[in-house]
Design a protein around this motif. Structure first.
Motif, PDB file in Angstrom:
ATOM      1  N   ARG A   1       0.866  -1.177   0.000  1.00  0.00           N
ATOM      2  CA  ARG A   1       0.000   0.000   0.000  1.00  0.00           C
ATOM      3  C   ARG A   1       0.913   1.240   0.000  1.00  0.00           C
ATOM      4  N   ILE A   2       1.224   1.682  -1.198  1.00  0.00           N
ATOM      5  CA  ILE A   2       2.210   2.753  -1.394  1.00  0.00           C
ATOM      6  C   ILE A   2       1.486   4.010  -1.867  1.00  0.00           C
ATOM      7  N   ALA A   3       1.556   5.068  -1.092  1.00  0.00           N
ATOM      8  CA  ALA A   3       0.871   6.318  -1.419  1.00  0.00           C
ATOM      9  C   ALA A   3       1.837   7.296  -2.090  1.00  0.00           C
ATOM     10  N   PHE A   4       1.258   8.305  -2.721  1.00  0.00           N
ATOM     11  CA  PHE A   4       2.056   9.294  -3.450  1.00  0.00           C
ATOM     12  C   PHE A   4       1.488  10.686  -3.201  1.00  0.00           C
ATOM     13  N   LEU A   5       2.364  11.624  -2.792  1.00  0.00           N
ATOM     14  CA  LEU A   5       1.981  13.016  -2.610  1.00  0.00           C
ATOM     15  C   LEU A   5       2.496  13.809  -3.800  1.00  0.00           C
ATOM     16  N   ARG A   6       1.584  14.316  -4.624  1.00  0.00           N
ATOM     17  CA  ARG A   6       1.937  15.029  -5.855  1.00  0.00           C
ATOM     18  C   ARG A   6       2.446  16.432  -5.548  1.00  0.00           C
ATOM     19  N   GLY A   7       3.255  16.973  -6.464  1.00  0.00           N
ATOM     20  CA  GLY A   7       3.761  18.337  -6.356  1.00  0.00           C
ATOM     21  C   GLY A   7       2.867  19.324  -7.089  1.00  0.00           C
ATOM     22  N   PRO A   8       3.390  20.492  -7.450  1.00  0.00           N
ATOM     23  CA  PRO A   8       2.597  21.524  -8.140  1.00  0.00           C
ATOM     24  C   PRO A   8       2.009  20.994  -9.443  1.00  0.00           C
ATOM     25  N   ARG A   9       0.736  21.238  -9.665  1.00  0.00           N
ATOM     26  CA  ARG A   9       0.038  20.677 -10.825  1.00  0.00           C
ATOM     27  C   ARG A   9       0.560  21.242 -12.150  1.00  0.00           C
ATOM     28  N   SER A  10       1.120  22.450 -12.114  1.00  0.00           N
ATOM     29  CA  SER A  10       1.507  23.130 -13.356  1.00  0.00           C
ATOM     30  C   SER A  10       2.888  22.718 -13.873  1.00  0.00           C
ATOM     31  N   ARG A  11       3.569  21.839 -13.180  1.00  0.00           N
ATOM     32  CA  ARG A  11       4.948  21.521 -13.555  1.00  0.00           C
ATOM     33  C   ARG A  11       5.044  20.181 -14.290  1.00  0.00           C
ATOM     34  N   ASP A  12       5.902  20.160 -15.288  1.00  0.00           N
ATOM     35  CA  ASP A  12       6.134  18.927 -16.034  1.00  0.00           C
ATOM     36  C   ASP A  12       6.682  17.841 -15.119  1.00  0.00           C
ATOM     37  N   SER A  13       7.494  18.217 -14.148  1.00  0.00           N
ATOM     38  CA  SER A  13       8.079  17.225 -13.245  1.00  0.00           C
ATOM     39  C   SER A  13       7.001  16.484 -12.467  1.00  0.00           C
ATOM     40  N   THR A  14       5.934  17.182 -12.078  1.00  0.00           N
ATOM     41  CA  THR A  14       4.846  16.532 -11.348  1.00  0.00           C
ATOM     42  C   THR A  14       4.162  15.486 -12.220  1.00  0.00           C
ATOM     43  N   ARG A  15       3.908  15.846 -13.476  1.00  0.00           N
ATOM     44  CA  ARG A  15       3.266  14.888 -14.390  1.00  0.00           C
ATOM     45  C   ARG A  15       4.175  13.690 -14.646  1.00  0.00           C
ATOM     46  N   GLU A  16       5.468  13.923 -14.796  1.00  0.00           N
ATOM     47  CA  GLU A  16       6.407  12.825 -15.031  1.00  0.00           C
ATOM     48  C   GLU A  16       6.495  11.905 -13.816  1.00  0.00           C
ATOM     49  N   ARG A  17       6.511  12.486 -12.637  1.00  0.00           N
ATOM     50  CA  ARG A  17       6.592  11.677 -11.418  1.00  0.00           C
ATOM     51  C   ARG A  17       5.313  10.884 -11.194  1.00  0.00           C
ATOM     52  N   ALA A  18       4.166  11.504 -11.500  1.00  0.00           N
ATOM     53  CA  ALA A  18       2.895  10.783 -11.381  1.00  0.00           C
ATOM     54  C   ALA A  18       2.864   9.598 -12.351  1.00  0.00           C
ATOM     55  N   ALA A  19       3.392   9.814 -13.562  1.00  0.00           N
ATOM     56  CA  ALA A  19       3.466   8.721 -14.536  1.00  0.00           C
ATOM     57  C   ALA A  19       4.416   7.634 -14.044  1.00  0.00           C
ATOM     58  N   GLY A  20       5.504   8.045 -13.393  1.00  0.00           N
ATOM     59  CA  GLY A  20       6.435   7.069 -12.836  1.00  0.00           C
ATOM     60  C   GLY A  20       5.817   6.264 -11.709  1.00  0.00           C
ATOM     61  N   TYR A  21       4.985   6.912 -10.901  1.00  0.00           N
ATOM     62  CA  TYR A  21       4.273   6.208  -9.823  1.00  0.00           C
ATOM     63  C   TYR A  21       3.357   5.139 -10.401  1.00  0.00           C
ATOM     64  N   ARG A  22       2.603   5.495 -11.420  1.00  0.00           N
ATOM     65  CA  ARG A  22       1.713   4.522 -12.059  1.00  0.00           C
ATOM     66  C   ARG A  22       2.509   3.374 -12.696  1.00  0.00           C
ATOM     67  N   ARG A  23       3.626   3.737 -13.347  1.00  0.00           N
ATOM     68  CA  ARG A  23       4.426   2.707 -13.992  1.00  0.00           C
ATOM     69  C   ARG A  23       5.029   1.758 -12.963  1.00  0.00           C
ATOM     70  N   GLY A  24       5.484   2.312 -11.832  1.00  0.00           N
ATOM     71  CA  GLY A  24       6.049   1.472 -10.785  1.00  0.00           C
ATOM     72  C   GLY A  24       5.027   0.511 -10.215  1.00  0.00           C
ATOM     73  N   LEU A  25       3.803   1.008  -9.999  1.00  0.00           N
ATOM     74  CA  LEU A  25       2.742   0.131  -9.492  1.00  0.00           C
ATOM     75  C   LEU A  25       2.441  -0.979 -10.494  1.00  0.00           C
ATOM     76  N   LYS A  26       2.365  -0.616 -11.763  1.00  0.00           N
ATOM     77  CA  LYS A  26       2.057  -1.604 -12.799  1.00  0.00           C
ATOM     78  C   LYS A  26       3.122  -2.685 -12.865  1.00  0.00           C
ATOM     79  N   LYS A  27       4.396  -2.267 -12.816  1.00  0.00           N
ATOM     80  CA  LYS A  27       5.486  -3.241 -12.860  1.00  0.00           C
ATOM     81  C   LYS A  27       5.452  -4.160 -11.651  1.00  0.00           C
ATOM     82  N   ALA A  28       5.001  -3.637 -10.518  1.00  0.00           N
ATOM     83  CA  ALA A  28       4.944  -4.435  -9.296  1.00  0.00           C
ATOM     84  C   ALA A  28       3.671  -5.275  -9.208  1.00  0.00           C
TER      85      ALA A  28
END
Length: 365
Positions: free
Chosen positions: A184-211
């Motif tokens: 049960r791994i949670a994720f706290l997102r950063g500023p919505r307007s930043r590309d880094s936030t979108r990339e990290r959110a995509a990485g969170y989803r990808r990590g969950l999928k791989k696991a």
């Protein structure tokens, strides 16, 4: 021998090369030069403590040996740490550095105008990945001013770009926590307007999928590290109030991670026994927290050095490039295997299975 009496001809004689070869070394035209010759000439230059006149060189080359650095958030310790590294690299390459702070496109346009009046040979931009208007940069190539952007969308093919892989960084953090037994791994997102936030959110989803873990919206909360820290504490509290609550949290940066640890401890929870916490940045204080913070190190200093090298190489005749650097998971005490009572309730980890070590390439401190 004092530097004001040293001439290029003397350097050439001591190096056993031509005057034009020494001139090429001083002006960065070394692409076709052998490594042995380059090292020998540089050694003589260093021994004689030769410092070329920037005024004289500018008259010959049409360049000022000056580079502008524009930092979007100079008060941010992570970005400010890159300034010193870049200044050292610039000095070693024979360039002066003008450091400017610009928040937003309007400030940046004014700063760029000032740098152009100074006759800079190039500009490096360290950004916060906000989507910004690049109109004021469009005519830089035509004006003969080279530019490299860091952590920012590339304004055009004439611009160099250095970035880092936020997506892979967060995906690797999910993998690390999963390997330790967390489900049960949670994720706290950063500023919505930043590309880094979108990339990290995509990485969170990808990590969950791989696991092989499901994505659950309840385990994602907004914790903008540019906002009031009280909002981070509320977001952390909302996660801890869930039933079942997460056993691990990946925070949007190290400051947010520190608030998550404090919030958990105020509720009588132990980090990492009851809750594992991972941050992003690896700021100076991360290793000093209690417990020391596991975090995704962003290669900001390396990015600054690579941007400077790219700029200098382009002045010497190379083409601009786009480079993406790897992040690094620095494992400290704030992440550990999920406690036995959590594993049993989740029903996901076979009895007797022991979580293995972190994957190769990760640093443990």
């Amino acid at each position: 021998m004092s530097s004001d009496r040293v001439t290029i001809r003397q350097i050439a004689e001591m190096s056993e090369v031509s005057v034009s070869t020494v001139s090429n070394v001083l002006n960065g035209r070394t692409l076709r030069m052998s490594a042995e010759t380059l090292e020998r000439v540089r050694g003589v230059i260093s021994t004689l403590r030769y410092r070329p006149s920037s005024i004289a060189r500018g008259l010959v080359t049409g360049r000022t040996a000056t580079i502008g650095l524009v930092v979007a958030e100079i008060e941010t310790a992570l970005f400010f740490s890159a300034v010193g590294a870049l200044e050292t690299a610039a000095r070693d390459a024979g360039y002066n550095l003008i450091v400017c702070h610009a928040r937003g496109s309007r400030d940046e346009a004014e700063v760029v105008t000032v740098l152009r009046t100074k006759g800079v040979d190039g500009i490096i931009f360290i950004a916060n990945s906000e989507a910004v208007d690049n109109t004021h940069l469009s005519d830089l190539p035509a004006a003969g001013i080279l530019a490299v952007v860091i952590n920012r969308r590339r304004p055009g093919p004439e611009f160099g770009r250095v970035s880092w892989d936020d997506r892979a960084g967060v995906s690797g953090a999910v993998e690390h926590l999963h390997d330790l037994g967390h489900r049960r791994i949670a994720f706290l997102r950063g500023p919505r307007s930043r590309d880094s936030t979108r990339e990290r959110a995509a990485g969170y989803r990808r990590g969950l999928k791989k696991a092989g873990l499901p994505y659950q919206e309840d385990y994602v909360r907004h914790a903008d590290y540019t906002a009031d820290p009280l909002t981070w504490e509320r977001a952390a509290g909302e996660l801890l109030d869930l039933d079942p609550a997460p056993t691990a949290v990946i925070a949007s940066d190290d400051s947010v991670a520190a608030v998550v640890i404090r919030t958990a401890q105020r509720r009588g929870l132990s980090v990492p026994r009851d809750l594992a916490v991972v941050g992003i940045d690896d700021q100076m204080f991360a290793a000093l927290l209690n417990p020391p913070l596991t975090t995704i190190r962003l290669p900001v200093k390396e990015a600054a050095e690579r941007a400077l090298k790219m700029l200098v190489d382009t002045i010497a005749g190379q083409s601009m490039r786009a480079v993406r650097l790897d992040t690094e998971l620095v494992v400290r005490d704030s992440s550990s295997p999920e406690p036995p009572h959590h594993r049993q309730s989740a029903g996901c980890l076979p009895s007797g299975k022991v979580a293995g070590p972190s994957s190769p390439g990760r640093k443990e401190t």
